[in-house]
Write a protein that holds these residues in place. Structure first.
Motif, PDB file in Angstrom:
ATOM      1  N   VAL A 112       1.152  -1.318  -0.053  1.00 48.38           N
ATOM      2  CA  VAL A 112       0.319  -0.381   0.356  1.00 48.38           C
ATOM      3  C   VAL A 112       0.747   1.503   0.057  1.00 48.38           C
ATOM      4  CG1 VAL A 112      -1.849  -1.288   1.060  1.00 48.38           C
ATOM      5  CG2 VAL A 112      -0.121   0.158   2.491  1.00 48.38           C
ATOM      6  N   TYR A 113       0.160   2.194  -0.851  1.00 52.07           N
ATOM      7  CA  TYR A 113       1.163   3.873  -1.012  1.00 52.07           C
ATOM      8  C   TYR A 113       1.329   4.058   0.565  1.00 52.07           C
ATOM      9  CZ  TYR A 113       1.319   3.395  -5.716  1.00 52.07           C
ATOM     10  OH  TYR A 113       1.232   3.386  -6.539  1.00 52.07           O
ATOM     11  N   LYS A 114       1.897   4.613   0.466  1.00 54.30           N
ATOM     12  CA  LYS A 114       1.688   5.652   2.551  1.00 54.30           C
ATOM     13  C   LYS A 114       1.237   6.694   1.884  1.00 54.30           C
ATOM     14  CE  LYS A 114       7.050   3.755   4.013  1.00 54.30           C
ATOM     15  NZ  LYS A 114       7.815   4.197   4.451  1.00 54.30           N
ATOM     16  N   ASN A 115       0.868   7.746   2.922  1.00 57.42           N
ATOM     17  CA  ASN A 115       0.737   9.379   2.547  1.00 57.42           C
ATOM     18  C   ASN A 115      -0.113   9.602   0.800  1.00 57.42           C
ATOM     19  OD1 ASN A 115       2.941  10.014   4.534  1.00 57.42           O
ATOM     20  ND2 ASN A 115       4.546   9.914   3.006  1.00 57.42           N
ATOM     21  N   ASN A 116      -1.339   8.543   1.230  1.00 58.36           N
ATOM     22  CA  ASN A 116      -2.155   8.393  -0.168  1.00 58.36           C
ATOM     23  C   ASN A 116      -3.435   8.711   1.160  1.00 58.36           C
ATOM     24  OD1 ASN A 116      -3.025   8.057  -2.353  1.00 58.36           O
ATOM     25  ND2 ASN A 116      -3.071   6.342  -2.073  1.00 58.36           N
ATOM     26  N   ALA A 117      -3.817   9.594   1.496  1.00 59.85           N
ATOM     27  CA  ALA A 117      -5.051   8.989   1.752  1.00 59.85           C
ATOM     28  C   ALA A 117      -6.131  10.236   1.169  1.00 59.85           C
ATOM     29  CB  ALA A 117      -4.929  10.678   3.482  1.00 59.85           C
ATOM     30  N   PRO A 118      -7.261  10.214   1.050  1.00 59.12           N
ATOM     31  CA  PRO A 118      -7.815   8.793   2.221  1.00 59.12           C
ATOM     32  C   PRO A 118      -7.976   7.436   1.677  1.00 59.12           C
ATOM     33  CG  PRO A 118      -9.826   9.836   0.389  1.00 59.12           C
ATOM     34  CD  PRO A 118      -8.410   9.694  -0.202  1.00 59.12           C
ATOM     35  N   PHE A 119      -7.228   6.899   1.046  1.00 58.11           N
ATOM     36  CA  PHE A 119      -6.755   5.524   0.899  1.00 58.11           C
ATOM     37  C   PHE A 119      -5.563   4.856   1.652  1.00 58.11           C
ATOM     38  CE2 PHE A 119      -8.552   7.674  -2.968  1.00 58.11           C
ATOM     39  CZ  PHE A 119      -8.954   6.568  -3.225  1.00 58.11           C
ATOM     40  N   SER A 120      -4.731   5.279   2.198  1.00 59.29           N
ATOM     41  CA  SER A 120      -3.402   4.513   3.062  1.00 59.29           C
ATOM     42  C   SER A 120      -3.062   5.544   3.536  1.00 59.29           C
ATOM     43  CB  SER A 120      -2.648   3.243   2.683  1.00 59.29           C
ATOM     44  OG  SER A 120      -2.595   3.714   1.267  1.00 59.29           O
ATOM     45  N   ASP A 121      -2.524   6.048   4.648  1.00 60.70           N
ATOM     46  CA  ASP A 121      -1.948   6.939   5.119  1.00 60.70           C
ATOM     47  C   ASP A 121      -1.674   6.873   7.042  1.00 60.70           C
ATOM     48  OD1 ASP A 121      -0.835   8.971   5.498  1.00 60.70           O
ATOM     49  OD2 ASP A 121      -2.716  10.362   6.130  1.00 60.70           O
ATOM     50  N   GLY A 122      -1.446   7.654   7.086  1.00 63.47           N
ATOM     51  CA  GLY A 122      -0.290   7.267   8.732  1.00 63.47           C
ATOM     52  C   GLY A 122       0.435   6.167   8.715  1.00 63.47           C
ATOM     53  N   PRO A 123       1.327   5.999  10.471  1.00 61.89           N
ATOM     54  CA  PRO A 123       2.039   5.403  10.942  1.00 61.89           C
ATOM     55  C   PRO A 123       1.959   3.957   9.941  1.00 61.89           C
ATOM     56  CG  PRO A 123       0.502   5.743  12.847  1.00 61.89           C
ATOM     57  CD  PRO A 123       0.257   6.424  11.690  1.00 61.89           C
ATOM     58  N   ALA A 124       3.433   3.233  10.005  1.00 59.21           N
ATOM     59  CA  ALA A 124       3.655   1.802   9.685  1.00 59.21           C
ATOM     60  C   ALA A 124       2.019   0.802  10.378  1.00 59.21           C
ATOM     61  CB  ALA A 124       4.248   1.769   9.855  1.00 59.21           C
ATOM     62  N   THR A 125       2.528   0.853  11.634  1.00 67.46           N
ATOM     63  CA  THR A 125       2.183  -0.011  12.598  1.00 67.46           C
ATOM     64  C   THR A 125       0.243   0.393  12.305  1.00 67.46           C
ATOM     65  OG1 THR A 125       2.765   2.025  14.335  1.00 67.46           O
ATOM     66  CG2 THR A 125       4.039   0.130  14.110  1.00 67.46           C
ATOM     67  N   ASP A 126      -0.385   2.146  12.134  1.00 66.81           N
ATOM     68  CA  ASP A 126      -1.487   1.397  12.440  1.00 66.81           C
ATOM     69  C   ASP A 126      -2.210   2.855  11.119  1.00 66.81           C
ATOM     70  OD1 ASP A 126      -3.966   1.794  13.667  1.00 66.81           O
ATOM     71  OD2 ASP A 126      -3.498   3.812  14.810  1.00 66.81           O
ATOM     72  N   MET A 127      -1.420   1.581   9.727  1.00 63.26           N
ATOM     73  CA  MET A 127      -2.588   3.446   8.717  1.00 63.26           C
ATOM     74  C   MET A 127      -3.432   2.632   9.138  1.00 63.26           C
ATOM     75  SD  MET A 127       0.234   2.137   6.009  1.00 63.26           S
ATOM     76  CE  MET A 127       0.050   2.890   4.927  1.00 63.26           C
ATOM     77  N   LYS A 128      -4.422   3.543   8.463  1.00 64.59           N
ATOM     78  CA  LYS A 128      -6.102   4.138   8.110  1.00 64.59           C
ATOM     79  C   LYS A 128      -6.405   4.207   6.799  1.00 64.59           C
ATOM     80  CE  LYS A 128      -6.801   4.903  12.919  1.00 64.59           C
ATOM     81  NZ  LYS A 128      -6.886   3.299  13.450  1.00 64.59           N
ATOM     82  N   GLY A 129      -6.807   4.540   5.762  1.00 63.38           N
ATOM     83  CA  GLY A 129      -7.608   4.089   4.971  1.00 63.38           C
ATOM     84  C   GLY A 129      -8.931   3.385   3.902  1.00 63.38           C
ATOM     85  N   LEU A 130      -9.867   3.102   3.326  1.00 68.59           N
ATOM     86  CA  LEU A 130      -9.860   2.766   2.090  1.00 68.59           C
ATOM     87  C   LEU A 130      -9.374   1.378   1.740  1.00 68.59           C
ATOM     88  CD1 LEU A 130     -13.078   2.523   1.121  1.00 68.59           C
ATOM     89  CD2 LEU A 130     -11.416   3.250  -1.113  1.00 68.59           C
ATOM     90  N   ASP A 131      -7.977   1.845   1.102  1.00 68.34           N
ATOM     91  CA  ASP A 131      -7.361   0.908   0.959  1.00 68.34           C
ATOM     92  C   ASP A 131      -6.842  -0.748   1.758  1.00 68.34           C
ATOM     93  OD1 ASP A 131      -7.343   1.600  -2.236  1.00 68.34           O
ATOM     94  OD2 ASP A 131      -5.557   1.944  -1.662  1.00 68.34           O
ATOM     95  N   ILE A 132      -6.877   0.151   2.850  1.00 70.17           N
ATOM     96  CA  ILE A 132      -6.779  -0.497   4.242  1.00 70.17           C
ATOM     97  C   ILE A 132      -7.842  -1.777   4.275  1.00 70.17           C
ATOM     98  CG2 ILE A 132      -5.832  -0.842   6.183  1.00 70.17           C
ATOM     99  CD1 ILE A 132      -3.381   0.294   4.474  1.00 70.17           C
ATOM    100  N   ASP A 133      -8.996  -1.276   4.712  1.00 71.69           N
ATOM    101  CA  ASP A 133      -9.608  -2.003   4.846  1.00 71.69           C
ATOM    102  C   ASP A 133     -10.360  -2.958   3.917  1.00 71.69           C
ATOM    103  OD1 ASP A 133     -10.375  -0.713   7.555  1.00 71.69           O
ATOM    104  OD2 ASP A 133     -11.606   0.877   6.603  1.00 71.69           O
TER     105      ASP A 133
END
Length: 302
Positions: free
Chosen positions: A60-81
């Motif tokens: 998953v991409y880093k710093n790609n809100a609202p899809f995948s964002d946040g620290p590596a240990t607690d990433m959030k976003g549409l792609d994460i879910d």
């Protein structure tokens, strides 16, 4: 002075009775061939290896809100879910491999799907957020791109109290605008009609920030992705409901947007089939729609 010993003169190197040697080889050959056949039969497929590990590795991409964002240990976003839901459907645990975007999509596919990064991380089993595009697929035959889960489209988010309607780029003349730095959308906006709007455009590090500028009254309109606009509006539910999303026809920007899907190695056919089935189950059950709604986003058909 010791006499040099050669294999021919040393008993340790002498071959026993040639007839016995041939008989021994004849006995061993079936065993060797049989073992090779067993190894070939027991070699695990791409999917079987992943199932044996119990883990699905997702890039998953880093710093790609609202899809995948946040620290590596607690990433959030549409792609994460969506990645979590896919892993659950396949009865696997999820491991995320966050990575920085390369110079182009070809670099990202090489680093995260079929070869791995020269710094030592990757590849993942599957990569999220890949444009399902025929030209991209032809240029990257080492990967298989499939299972579109949304259509990415661009919109003009505008404050209707300041800018009630927008029919063309000319309607934006004289208004403060915002866009994401380094994107094609920002480039075409500023280049329109020989740079007519260039001096009005403020550039932000992300599309989310550009959308936020409209909500905070720093800009009358932002040319961003629909997903970014919707996500930002959902985070500001207490704000007055005078925001609108309108199409903005600009040369070089596809009006219908582009579908986003996932990618695996081209020869990972079993894994691709399992992921395709899992994605279809998420769509059929309504779980994919629920995920989109939880992020304040519209499930646009691929």
């Amino acid at each position: 002075m010791p006499i040099p010993i050669s294999p021919a003169s040393d008993k340790r190197f002498r071959v026993a009775n040639p007839r016995l040697r041939r008989r021994t080889l004849a006995l061993l050959l079936p065993l060797v061939l049989g073992w090779s056949a067993v190894c070939a039969q027991t070699e695990l497929s791409d999917l079987a290896k992943i199932q044996a590990s119990g883990v699905l590795k997702v890039g998953v991409y880093k710093n790609n809100a609202p899809f995948s964002d946040g620290p590596a240990t607690d990433m959030k976003g549409l792609d994460i879910d969506i990645a979590k839901a896919l892993a659950k459907q396949m009865q696997l645990k999820l491991t995320l491999l966050p990575f920085d975007a390369g110079e182009n999509m070809g670099d990202d596919l090489r680093n995260m799907v079929w070869r791995g990064h020269y710094l030592g991380y990757g590849p993942a089993d599957v990569m999220m957020h890949v444009p399902v595009d025929k030209y991209l697929a032809q240029q990257n035959r080492q990967v298989f791109i499939f299972a579109p889960y949304m259509r990415q489209t661009q919109v003009l988010l505008h404050d209707t109290a300041v800018l009630p309607t927008v029919g063309s780029p000319e309607d934006l003349k004289g208004f403060r605008l915002s866009a994401e730095r380094g994107t094609g959308m920002a480039s075409v906006l500023m280049a329109h009609n020989a740079g007519m709007l260039m001096s009005q455009v403020a550039l932000y590090n992300t599309g989310m920030e550009a959308a936020k500028a409209v909500i905070e009254g720093k800009a009358a309109a932002a040319f961003v992705m629909r997903s970014q606009a919707e996500s930002m509006l959902s985070q500001r539910q207490s704000q007055p409901a005078h925001w609108a999303m309108s199409p903005l026809p600009l040369y070089g920007v596809p009006e219908t947007g582009w579908p986003l899907g996932i990618a695996v190695k081209a020869d990972y056919k079993d894994l691709a089939q399992a992921l395709q089935k899992a994605m279809q189950e998420l769509r059929s059950s309504g779980e994919l729609l629920t995920i989109f709604k939880s992020h304040g986003m519209t499930l646009t058909l691929p």
